[in-house]
Design a protein around this motif. Structure first.
Motif, PDB file in Angstrom:
ATOM      1  N   UNK A 205       0.831  -1.208   0.000  1.00 42.69           N
ATOM      2  CA  UNK A 205       0.000   0.000   0.000  1.00 42.69           C
ATOM      3  C   UNK A 205       0.867   1.261   0.000  1.00 42.69           C
ATOM      4  N   UNK A 206       1.972   1.228   0.743  1.00 43.78           N
ATOM      5  CA  UNK A 206       2.884   2.376   0.759  1.00 43.78           C
ATOM      6  C   UNK A 206       3.598   2.506  -0.579  1.00 43.78           C
ATOM      7  N   UNK A 207       3.925   1.385  -1.206  1.00 40.28           N
ATOM      8  CA  UNK A 207       4.502   1.442  -2.551  1.00 40.28           C
ATOM      9  C   UNK A 207       3.518   2.054  -3.541  1.00 40.28           C
ATOM     10  N   UNK A 208       2.226   1.740  -3.369  1.00 41.20           N
ATOM     11  CA  UNK A 208       1.210   2.372  -4.215  1.00 41.20           C
ATOM     12  C   UNK A 208       1.179   3.885  -3.980  1.00 41.20           C
ATOM     13  N   UNK A 209       1.441   4.303  -2.741  1.00 44.25           N
ATOM     14  CA  UNK A 209       1.509   5.732  -2.450  1.00 44.25           C
ATOM     15  C   UNK A 209       2.717   6.366  -3.130  1.00 44.25           C
ATOM     16  N   UNK A 210       3.832   5.636  -3.179  1.00 46.45           N
ATOM     17  CA  UNK A 210       5.011   6.123  -3.907  1.00 46.45           C
ATOM     18  C   UNK A 210       4.671   6.293  -5.383  1.00 46.45           C
ATOM     19  N   UNK A 211       3.972   5.304  -5.955  1.00 47.47           N
ATOM     20  CA  UNK A 211       3.561   5.395  -7.357  1.00 47.47           C
ATOM     21  C   UNK A 211       2.646   6.596  -7.579  1.00 47.47           C
ATOM     22  N   UNK A 240      10.107  -1.776  -4.744  1.00 48.16           N
ATOM     23  CA  UNK A 240       9.343  -0.764  -5.467  1.00 48.16           C
ATOM     24  C   UNK A 240       9.873  -0.544  -6.880  1.00 48.16           C
ATOM     25  N   UNK A 241       8.951  -0.392  -7.821  1.00 45.87           N
ATOM     26  CA  UNK A 241       9.337  -0.072  -9.196  1.00 45.87           C
ATOM     27  C   UNK A 241       9.896   1.343  -9.296  1.00 45.87           C
ATOM     28  N   UNK A 242       9.652   2.164  -8.277  1.00 44.82           N
ATOM     29  CA  UNK A 242      10.097   3.558  -8.300  1.00 44.82           C
ATOM     30  C   UNK A 242      11.163   3.822  -7.243  1.00 44.82           C
ATOM     31  N   UNK A 243      11.890   2.799  -6.825  1.00 42.94           N
ATOM     32  CA  UNK A 243      12.858   3.011  -5.751  1.00 42.94           C
ATOM     33  C   UNK A 243      13.983   3.968  -6.165  1.00 42.94           C
ATOM     34  N   UNK A 244      14.180   4.150  -7.484  1.00 41.51           N
ATOM     35  CA  UNK A 244      15.196   5.101  -7.919  1.00 41.51           C
ATOM     36  C   UNK A 244      14.793   6.538  -7.625  1.00 41.51           C
ATOM     37  N   UNK A 245      13.495   6.782  -7.399  1.00 41.75           N
ATOM     38  CA  UNK A 245      13.032   8.131  -7.044  1.00 41.75           C
ATOM     39  C   UNK A 245      13.226   8.432  -5.552  1.00 41.75           C
ATOM     40  N   UNK A 246      13.414   7.396  -4.751  1.00 39.23           N
ATOM     41  CA  UNK A 246      13.584   7.582  -3.311  1.00 39.23           C
ATOM     42  C   UNK A 246      15.047   7.898  -3.034  1.00 39.23           C
ATOM     43  N   UNK A 247      15.301   9.135  -2.637  1.00 33.74           N
ATOM     44  CA  UNK A 247      16.675   9.589  -2.453  1.00 33.74           C
ATOM     45  C   UNK A 247      17.077   9.689  -0.984  1.00 33.74           C
ATOM     46  N   UNK A 248      16.137   9.417  -0.090  1.00 36.49           N
ATOM     47  CA  UNK A 248      16.474   9.495   1.317  1.00 36.49           C
ATOM     48  C   UNK A 248      15.429   8.832   2.190  1.00 36.49           C
ATOM     49  N   UNK A 249      15.828   8.538   3.418  1.00 38.02           N
ATOM     50  CA  UNK A 249      14.943   7.952   4.422  1.00 38.02           C
ATOM     51  C   UNK A 249      15.086   8.738   5.723  1.00 38.02           C
ATOM     52  N   UNK A 250      13.961   9.001   6.362  1.00 35.53           N
ATOM     53  CA  UNK A 250      13.957   9.507   7.731  1.00 35.53           C
ATOM     54  C   UNK A 250      13.195   8.483   8.561  1.00 35.53           C
ATOM     55  N   UNK A 251      13.860   7.913   9.543  1.00 31.58           N
ATOM     56  CA  UNK A 251      13.270   6.834  10.336  1.00 31.58           C
ATOM     57  C   UNK A 251      13.171   7.273  11.793  1.00 31.58           C
ATOM     58  N   UNK A 252      11.959   7.270  12.312  1.00 33.10           N
ATOM     59  CA  UNK A 252      11.711   7.686  13.692  1.00 33.10           C
ATOM     60  C   UNK A 252      11.473   6.443  14.538  1.00 33.10           C
ATOM     61  N   UNK A 253      12.383   6.198  15.486  1.00 28.85           N
ATOM     62  CA  UNK A 253      12.297   5.012  16.355  1.00 28.85           C
ATOM     63  C   UNK A 253      11.965   3.766  15.546  1.00 28.85           C
ATOM     64  N   UNK A 254      12.770   3.445  14.519  1.00 30.82           N
ATOM     65  CA  UNK A 254      12.369   2.424  13.546  1.00 30.82           C
ATOM     66  C   UNK A 254      12.564   0.997  14.036  1.00 30.82           C
TER      67      UNK A 254
END
Length: 378
Positions: A205-211, A240-254
């Motif tokens: 579902x989150x990957x669909x949000x990325x799309x 994700x088919x669009x993982x090349x668009x993801x340039x960063x991660x912010x993780x809160x208490x992951x």
């Protein structure tokens, strides 16, 4: 006599084994249980203060919220007086029409009541590959964002309102925010209120949000993920088919290693450590999955990006995590940044789980906004 002792020992061992399995099943069921219904209790409003029942959460320092039984949100500030049964706190915001006197409300860590408090908001529906839609908020100015989007992912037994706490930092850095819902949080349609699978199906579902964000013009995406949202983000970036668009991660208490999370919960309950291993075996078996009402078995041991064979995404990563987190041990985040030079940890000294934004708001905001500004354009 020797034979009777052996029989008695065998019965006792079987009894212990049954009890151990029952405990493991209980831990597994509690781990994946859907969010419990809100519990409302009497509060008293008096001028610029509000008195609430004394609980572990309401005694915490910082800024939090109350949901009134009519759906209105109230922001509460620092505690002024803590008694055995009641806590008096400052009243940081007062909805129109809220008079002095008694009311009924439920405590929440959600210190922002609505996305409109952060910026211009569009209420949108993200199409899902499994059918139906996931409700989401777009917050910000698309034109000024210039293709830079953050996608905010809440954690287990939370909701979009919890993830709103990271959107002011995105807005300050000039990025769009997409605050999403996903399977199991009761905001998707059709509602999917089955137990959580710790991210192993929620990530789609989150990957669909990325799309969706890409279709709306996102050229550069940072996923901002809270608690179990960290697991979801890692799984999404693996496939994700669009993982090349993801340039960063912010993780809160992951949650980056579920073995640590489960073992920590078992230790906190003063149960034998072996119960943790047994509970994860139950989650990972088809028989256990059916008994727990899961759509599919969950291999919790495999959800480990800290010290296992699973590769981490090769993107710049900011981790925000309290050294005193009682739910998701900070040891996982410490080990992760030691292993991955593209990751940095901003450690907090706050109490509770995911309370960094509540108890040290300025530092939380500056860490995330500074990280986003430092990424530049992809």
């Amino acid at each position: 006599m020797i034979r009777s002792l052996a029989v008695g020992t065998g019965v006792a061992a079987a009894t212990v084994a049954v009890a151990h399995t029952a405990l493991a099943g209980y831990v597994a069921r509690r781990l994946i249980a859907p969010k419990a219904p809100k519990v409302y209790a009497p509060i008293t409003v008096a001028g610029d203060t509000v008195t609430v029942p004394a609980t572990r959460e309401s005694r915490e320092p910082g800024t939090y919220g109350l949901w009134l039984d009519d759906g209105r949100h109230v922001v509460v500030g620092e505690p002024l007086r803590i008694d055995k049964n009641r806590v008096v706190r400052t009243l940081a915001s007062r909805p129109d029409g809220l008079e002095d006197g008694d009311a009924v409300a439920t405590w929440t860590s959600q210190s922002i009541g609505a996305p409109e408090e952060v910026g211009p908001t569009r209420h949108v529906s993200v199409p899902l590959r499994r059918g139906g839609v996931a409700e989401a908020w777009e917050v910000g100015d698309r034109e000024n964002a210039d293709g830079r989007w953050t996608i905010h992912v809440h954690g287990l037994r939370s909701s979009r309102n919890g993830a709103l706490r990271s959107t002011p930092a995105s807005a300050d850095a000039g990025w769009m925010s997409l605050v999403v819902s996903f399977a199991g949080d009761e905001e998707c349609a059709p509602a999917d209120s089955l137990p959580s699978t710790l991210g192993t199906r929620e990530w789609r579902d989150v990957d669909d949000a990325i799309s969706y964000a890409v279709e709306q013009g996102a050229r550069e995406i940072v996923v901002v993920a809270w608690s179990m949202g960290g697991t979801i983000a890692m799984l999404a970036l693996e496939q994700s088919a669009h993982r090349d668009r993801v340039t960063g991660l912010v993780l809160v208490a992951p949650a980056l290693d579920w073995t640590r999370v489960v073992e920590n919960a078992v230790a906190g309950a003063r149960l034998p450590r072996s119960v943790a291993g047994s509970s994860m075996r139950i989650l990972g078996s088809s028989l256990g999955a059916r008994a727990l009402g899961l759509v599919e078995a969950v291999d919790a041991r495999a959800l480990n990006w800290v010290d296992g064979p699973r590769p981490a995404p090769q993107v710049r990563t900011l981790i925000v995590h309290s050294l005193r987190d009682p739910v998701v041990p900070v040891s996982g985040s410490l080990a992760y940044v030691k292993r991955h030079p593209e990751a940095e940890l901003v450690a907090f000294d706050t109490t509770g789980h995911c309370n960094e934004a509540n108890q040290d708001a300025t530092r939380f905001h500056d860490a995330i906004s500074g990280f986003l500004r430092g990424l530049g354009h992809g």
